[in-house]
Write an enzyme that holds these catalytic residues in place. Structure first.
Site, PDB file in Angstrom:
ATOM      1  N   ASP A  35       0.818  -1.215   0.000  1.00  0.00           N
ATOM      2  CA  ASP A  35       0.000   0.000   0.000  1.00  0.00           C
ATOM      3  C   ASP A  35       0.851   1.265   0.000  1.00  0.00           C
ATOM      4  O   ASP A  35       2.054   1.220   0.278  1.00  0.00           O
ATOM      5  CB  ASP A  35      -0.973  -0.008   1.200  1.00  0.00           C
ATOM      6  CG  ASP A  35      -0.306  -0.462   2.496  1.00  0.00           C
ATOM      7  OD1 ASP A  35       0.936  -0.488   2.554  1.00  0.00           O
ATOM      8  OD2 ASP A  35      -1.025  -0.791   3.447  1.00  0.00           O
ATOM      9  N   ASN A  79      -7.569  -2.447  14.343  1.00  0.00           N
ATOM     10  CA  ASN A  79      -8.985  -2.693  14.022  1.00  0.00           C
ATOM     11  C   ASN A  79      -9.153  -3.927  13.113  1.00  0.00           C
ATOM     12  O   ASN A  79     -10.217  -4.134  12.541  1.00  0.00           O
ATOM     13  CB  ASN A  79      -9.616  -1.458  13.350  1.00  0.00           C
ATOM     14  CG  ASN A  79      -8.968  -1.120  12.007  1.00  0.00           C
ATOM     15  OD1 ASN A  79      -8.027  -1.774  11.572  1.00  0.00           O
ATOM     16  ND2 ASN A  79      -9.476  -0.091  11.355  1.00  0.00           N
ATOM     17  N   HIS A  92      -7.376  -4.527  10.330  1.00  0.00           N
ATOM     18  CA  HIS A  92      -7.079  -4.334   8.902  1.00  0.00           C
ATOM     19  C   HIS A  92      -5.786  -5.042   8.500  1.00  0.00           C
ATOM     20  O   HIS A  92      -4.896  -5.265   9.312  1.00  0.00           O
ATOM     21  CB  HIS A  92      -7.093  -2.854   8.491  1.00  0.00           C
ATOM     22  CG  HIS A  92      -5.913  -2.022   8.865  1.00  0.00           C
ATOM     23  ND1 HIS A  92      -6.033  -0.723   9.291  1.00  0.00           N
ATOM     24  CD2 HIS A  92      -4.573  -2.258   8.842  1.00  0.00           C
ATOM     25  CE1 HIS A  92      -4.834  -0.212   9.516  1.00  0.00           C
ATOM     26  NE2 HIS A  92      -3.934  -1.125   9.257  1.00  0.00           N
ATOM     27  N   GLU A 126      -9.696  -1.740   5.297  1.00  0.00           N
ATOM     28  CA  GLU A 126     -10.366  -1.399   6.551  1.00  0.00           C
ATOM     29  C   GLU A 126     -11.615  -2.270   6.738  1.00  0.00           C
ATOM     30  O   GLU A 126     -12.101  -2.877   5.773  1.00  0.00           O
ATOM     31  CB  GLU A 126     -10.765   0.089   6.515  1.00  0.00           C
ATOM     32  CG  GLU A 126      -9.592   1.058   6.382  1.00  0.00           C
ATOM     33  CD  GLU A 126      -8.753   1.194   7.662  1.00  0.00           C
ATOM     34  OE1 GLU A 126      -8.769   0.282   8.506  1.00  0.00           O
ATOM     35  OE2 GLU A 126      -8.073   2.232   7.795  1.00  0.00           O
TER      36      GLU A 126
END
Ligand code: GLP
Length: 240
Positions: free
Chosen positions: A67, A135, A137, A142
Protein backbone atom coordinates in the site's frame (compact mmCIF):
# COMPACT_ATOMS: atom_id res chain seq x y z
CA UNK A 1 -3.92 -21.20 10.16
CA UNK A 2 -0.67 -22.09 11.86
CA UNK A 3 -0.10 -20.08 15.05
CA UNK A 4 3.25 -19.42 16.67
CA UNK A 5 3.30 -17.59 20.00
CA UNK A 6 6.60 -16.08 21.09
CA UNK A 7 7.85 -14.72 24.37
CA UNK A 8 8.65 -11.28 22.97
CA UNK A 9 9.22 -9.13 19.87
CA UNK A 10 12.81 -10.30 19.43
CA UNK A 11 11.76 -13.93 19.22
CA UNK A 12 8.85 -12.99 16.92
CA UNK A 13 11.32 -11.32 14.53
CA UNK A 14 13.69 -14.30 14.65
CA UNK A 15 10.90 -16.79 13.85
CA UNK A 16 9.61 -14.54 11.05
CA UNK A 17 13.13 -14.36 9.62
CA UNK A 18 13.38 -18.18 9.60
CA UNK A 19 10.22 -18.39 7.48
CA UNK A 20 11.09 -15.50 5.16
CA UNK A 21 14.70 -16.58 4.66
CA UNK A 22 13.64 -20.16 3.88
CA UNK A 23 11.65 -18.78 0.92
CA UNK A 24 14.46 -16.43 -0.09
CA UNK A 25 17.19 -19.08 0.05
CA UNK A 26 15.08 -21.64 -1.73
CA UNK A 27 14.40 -19.52 -4.80
CA UNK A 28 16.72 -16.78 -6.12
CA UNK A 29 13.82 -15.56 -8.32
CA UNK A 30 11.30 -15.36 -5.47
CA UNK A 31 8.57 -12.73 -5.41
CA UNK A 32 8.34 -11.23 -1.93
CA UNK A 33 5.16 -9.42 -0.91
CA UNK A 34 6.30 -6.93 1.72
CA UNK A 35 4.65 -4.70 4.29
CA UNK A 36 5.31 -1.43 6.09
CA UNK A 37 4.49 -0.51 9.69
CA UNK A 38 6.75 -0.93 12.68
CA UNK A 39 6.08 -4.65 13.26
CA UNK A 40 8.21 -5.98 10.34
CA UNK A 41 11.24 -3.82 11.26
CA UNK A 42 12.85 -6.54 13.41
CA UNK A 43 12.45 -9.04 10.57
CA UNK A 44 13.93 -6.56 8.06
CA UNK A 45 16.89 -6.08 10.41
CA UNK A 46 17.47 -9.83 10.41
CA UNK A 47 17.26 -10.03 6.61
CA UNK A 48 19.92 -7.31 6.41
CA UNK A 49 22.11 -9.14 8.97
CA UNK A 50 21.79 -12.33 6.94
CA UNK A 51 22.70 -10.47 3.74
CA UNK A 52 25.82 -9.02 5.39
CA UNK A 53 26.86 -12.31 6.99
CA UNK A 54 25.97 -14.76 4.21
CA UNK A 55 25.71 -12.67 1.06
CA UNK A 56 22.25 -14.04 0.26
CA UNK A 57 21.52 -12.35 -3.04
CA UNK A 58 18.29 -10.55 -3.89
CA UNK A 59 19.41 -9.40 -7.31
CA UNK A 60 16.99 -11.61 -9.21
CA UNK A 61 14.10 -11.20 -6.79
CA UNK A 62 11.03 -9.04 -7.12
CA UNK A 63 9.35 -7.21 -4.26
CA UNK A 64 5.76 -6.03 -4.32
CA UNK A 65 4.47 -3.84 -1.52
CA UNK A 66 0.97 -3.62 -0.16
CA UNK A 67 0.00 0.00 0.00
CA UNK A 68 0.90 3.67 -0.35
CA UNK A 69 -0.55 6.94 0.92
CA UNK A 70 -2.35 9.07 -1.65
CA UNK A 71 -0.64 12.41 -2.23
CA UNK A 72 2.89 11.37 -1.17
CA UNK A 73 5.39 10.79 -3.93
CA UNK A 74 8.07 8.14 -3.63
CA UNK A 75 10.67 10.57 -2.30
CA UNK A 76 8.47 11.96 0.47
CA UNK A 77 9.99 10.84 3.78
CA UNK A 78 6.61 9.59 5.05
CA UNK A 79 5.85 7.59 1.92
CA UNK A 80 5.92 3.82 2.18
CA UNK A 81 8.22 3.75 -0.87
CA UNK A 82 10.80 5.75 1.12
CA UNK A 83 10.23 3.58 4.22
CA UNK A 84 11.03 0.42 2.26
CA UNK A 85 14.21 1.88 0.77
CA UNK A 86 15.52 3.15 4.10
CA UNK A 87 14.61 0.08 6.14
CA UNK A 88 15.36 -2.70 3.67
CA UNK A 89 16.07 -2.20 -0.03
CA UNK A 90 19.03 0.19 0.36
CA UNK A 91 20.80 -2.47 2.44
CA UNK A 92 20.37 -5.35 0.00
CA UNK A 93 21.55 -5.94 -3.56
CA UNK A 94 18.01 -5.86 -4.95
CA UNK A 95 17.53 -4.09 -8.27
CA UNK A 96 15.40 -0.97 -7.49
CA UNK A 97 13.54 -1.61 -10.74
CA UNK A 98 12.32 -4.89 -9.28
CA UNK A 99 10.71 -3.19 -6.28
CA UNK A 100 7.09 -2.20 -6.77
CA UNK A 101 4.57 -0.12 -4.90
CA UNK A 102 1.53 1.92 -5.91
CA UNK A 103 2.28 5.46 -7.10
CA UNK A 104 0.76 7.75 -4.46
CA UNK A 105 0.64 10.68 -6.90
CA UNK A 106 -0.79 8.84 -9.92
CA UNK A 107 -2.95 11.22 -11.96
CA UNK A 108 -5.56 8.58 -12.71
CA UNK A 109 -6.32 6.51 -9.60
CA UNK A 110 -8.45 3.95 -11.43
CA UNK A 111 -5.72 3.31 -13.97
CA UNK A 112 -3.12 3.01 -11.20
CA UNK A 113 -5.20 0.31 -9.48
CA UNK A 114 -5.51 -1.66 -12.74
CA UNK A 115 -1.77 -1.27 -13.41
CA UNK A 116 -0.98 -2.68 -9.97
CA UNK A 117 -3.43 -5.57 -10.33
CA UNK A 118 -1.79 -6.64 -13.58
CA UNK A 119 1.64 -6.32 -12.03
CA UNK A 120 0.56 -8.64 -9.21
CA UNK A 121 -0.85 -11.07 -11.72
CA UNK A 122 2.55 -11.17 -13.39
CA UNK A 123 4.42 -11.39 -10.07
CA UNK A 124 2.46 -13.74 -7.84
CA UNK A 125 3.82 -13.54 -4.30
CA UNK A 126 5.75 -16.62 -3.15
CA UNK A 127 5.29 -15.20 0.31
CA UNK A 128 3.14 -12.29 1.47
CA UNK A 129 4.17 -10.60 4.71
CA UNK A 130 1.46 -8.75 6.64
CA UNK A 131 1.15 -6.63 9.75
CA UNK A 132 -2.17 -6.23 11.50
CA UNK A 133 -4.06 -3.03 12.24
CA UNK A 134 -5.55 -2.70 15.72
CA UNK A 135 -8.98 -2.69 14.02
CA UNK A 136 -8.19 -5.93 12.17
CA UNK A 137 -7.08 -4.33 8.90
CA UNK A 138 -4.51 -5.95 6.63
CA UNK A 139 -2.62 -3.68 4.23
CA UNK A 140 -5.11 -0.76 4.23
CA UNK A 141 -8.19 -2.95 3.89
CA UNK A 142 -10.37 -1.40 6.55
CA UNK A 143 -13.35 -3.11 8.21
CA UNK A 144 -16.16 -3.49 5.68
CA UNK A 145 -13.90 -4.02 2.64
CA UNK A 146 -15.38 -6.60 0.24
CA UNK A 147 -13.25 -9.74 0.23
CA UNK A 148 -13.38 -9.89 -3.57
CA UNK A 149 -11.66 -6.52 -4.12
CA UNK A 150 -8.34 -6.08 -5.92
CA UNK A 151 -6.21 -2.94 -5.70
CA UNK A 152 -8.35 0.04 -4.78
CA UNK A 153 -8.40 3.48 -3.27
CA UNK A 154 -9.45 3.59 0.37
CA UNK A 155 -10.50 6.25 2.83
CA UNK A 156 -8.62 5.46 6.04
CA UNK A 157 -10.61 4.69 9.19
CA UNK A 158 -10.31 7.42 11.85
CA UNK A 159 -8.70 4.83 14.18
CA UNK A 160 -6.04 4.08 11.53
CA UNK A 161 -5.27 7.78 11.08
CA UNK A 162 -4.88 8.02 14.88
CA UNK A 163 -2.72 4.85 15.08
CA UNK A 164 -0.43 6.01 12.29
CA UNK A 165 -0.14 9.59 13.57
CA UNK A 166 2.76 8.49 15.81
CA UNK A 167 4.89 8.26 12.68
CA UNK A 168 4.06 11.83 11.54
CA UNK A 169 4.77 15.22 13.13
CA UNK A 170 1.09 15.61 13.88
CA UNK A 171 -2.22 13.85 13.20
CA UNK A 172 -3.20 16.45 10.63
CA UNK A 173 -0.23 15.43 8.47
CA UNK A 174 -1.52 11.85 8.07
CA UNK A 175 -3.02 11.39 4.59
CA UNK A 176 -6.70 10.45 4.74
CA UNK A 177 -6.64 8.03 1.84
CA UNK A 178 -4.38 5.41 0.36
CA UNK A 179 -3.95 2.90 -2.43
CA UNK A 180 -4.02 -0.65 -1.19
CA UNK A 181 -3.97 -4.12 -2.64
CA UNK A 182 -7.24 -5.85 -1.88
CA UNK A 183 -8.04 -9.01 0.07
CA UNK A 184 -8.19 -10.93 -3.23
CA UNK A 185 -4.59 -9.94 -4.10
CA UNK A 186 -3.40 -11.00 -0.65
CA UNK A 187 -5.22 -14.34 -0.76
CA UNK A 188 -3.59 -15.08 -4.13
CA UNK A 189 -0.16 -15.34 -2.46
CA UNK A 190 1.27 -18.86 -2.25
CA UNK A 191 2.15 -18.38 1.41
CA UNK A 192 1.16 -15.76 3.98
CA UNK A 193 3.05 -14.65 7.09
CA UNK A 194 1.26 -12.28 9.44
CA UNK A 195 2.94 -10.67 12.44
CA UNK A 196 1.36 -9.07 15.50
CA UNK A 197 3.10 -7.58 18.50
CA UNK A 198 1.82 -5.88 21.64
CA UNK A 199 -1.37 -5.71 23.70
CA UNK A 200 -3.03 -3.24 21.29
CA UNK A 201 -3.31 -6.04 18.73
CA UNK A 202 -4.82 -8.67 21.06
CA UNK A 203 -8.47 -8.20 20.03
CA UNK A 204 -7.65 -8.11 16.33
CA UNK A 205 -5.54 -11.28 16.71
CA UNK A 206 -8.41 -13.02 18.46
CA UNK A 207 -10.85 -11.98 15.71
CA UNK A 208 -8.47 -12.97 12.94
CA UNK A 209 -7.82 -16.42 14.33
CA UNK A 210 -10.87 -17.48 16.33
CA UNK A 211 -13.60 -15.12 15.17
CA UNK A 212 -16.15 -15.61 12.41
CA UNK A 213 -14.80 -14.97 8.93
CA UNK A 214 -16.33 -11.58 8.24
CA UNK A 215 -15.64 -8.46 6.17
CA UNK A 216 -16.00 -6.51 9.43
CA UNK A 217 -12.63 -7.93 10.44
CA UNK A 218 -10.56 -8.11 7.24
CA UNK A 219 -7.79 -10.32 8.68
CA UNK A 220 -10.32 -13.08 9.39
CA UNK A 221 -10.23 -13.95 5.67
CA UNK A 222 -6.80 -15.47 6.30
CA UNK A 223 -8.54 -18.45 7.96
CA UNK A 224 -9.49 -19.47 4.40
CA UNK A 225 -5.90 -19.54 3.13
CA UNK A 226 -4.24 -22.94 2.88
CA UNK A 227 -0.75 -21.80 3.97
CA UNK A 228 -0.94 -18.95 6.45
CA UNK A 229 1.20 -18.57 9.58
CA UNK A 230 0.50 -16.02 12.30
CA UNK A 231 3.33 -15.13 14.66
CA UNK A 232 2.19 -13.20 17.73
CA UNK A 233 4.11 -12.30 20.84
CA UNK A 234 2.64 -13.14 24.23
CA UNK A 235 0.89 -9.77 24.59
CA UNK A 236 -0.73 -9.88 21.16
CA UNK A 237 -1.79 -13.50 21.75
CA UNK A 238 -3.21 -12.77 25.21
CA UNK A 239 -6.85 -13.51 24.25
CA UNK A 240 -6.21 -16.74 22.32
C1 GLP B 1 -0.44 0.45 8.51
C2 GLP B 1 -0.11 -0.41 7.29
C3 GLP B 1 -0.39 -1.87 7.57
C4 GLP B 1 0.24 -2.27 8.89
C5 GLP B 1 -0.37 -1.46 10.02
C6 GLP B 1 0.15 -1.85 11.39
O1 GLP B 1 -1.77 0.77 8.59
N1 GLP B 1 -0.84 -0.04 6.13
O2 GLP B 1 0.13 -2.66 6.50
O3 GLP B 1 0.02 -3.65 9.12
O4 GLP B 1 -0.04 -0.11 9.76
O5 GLP B 1 1.31 -1.12 11.71
P1 GLP B 1 2.26 -1.44 12.89
O6 GLP B 1 3.02 -2.65 12.50
O7 GLP B 1 3.15 -0.24 12.99
O8 GLP B 1 1.43 -1.65 14.11
Amino acid sequence: MKIIITEDYEELSAKAAEIMLAVVKNNPYAVLGLATGTTPLGLYGKMIEDFKANGTSYKNMTCVNLDEYVGLDKNHTQSYAYFMRKNLFDWLDINPEHTHIENGVAADAEEECRRYDSLLKKHRQDIQLLGLGSNGHIAFNEPGTAFGLGTHLVKLAPSTVRDNARLFDSEKDVPLSAFTVGPANIMNAKKILILASGAKKAEAVYGAVRGTVTESLPASILQRHGDCTLIADRQAAALL
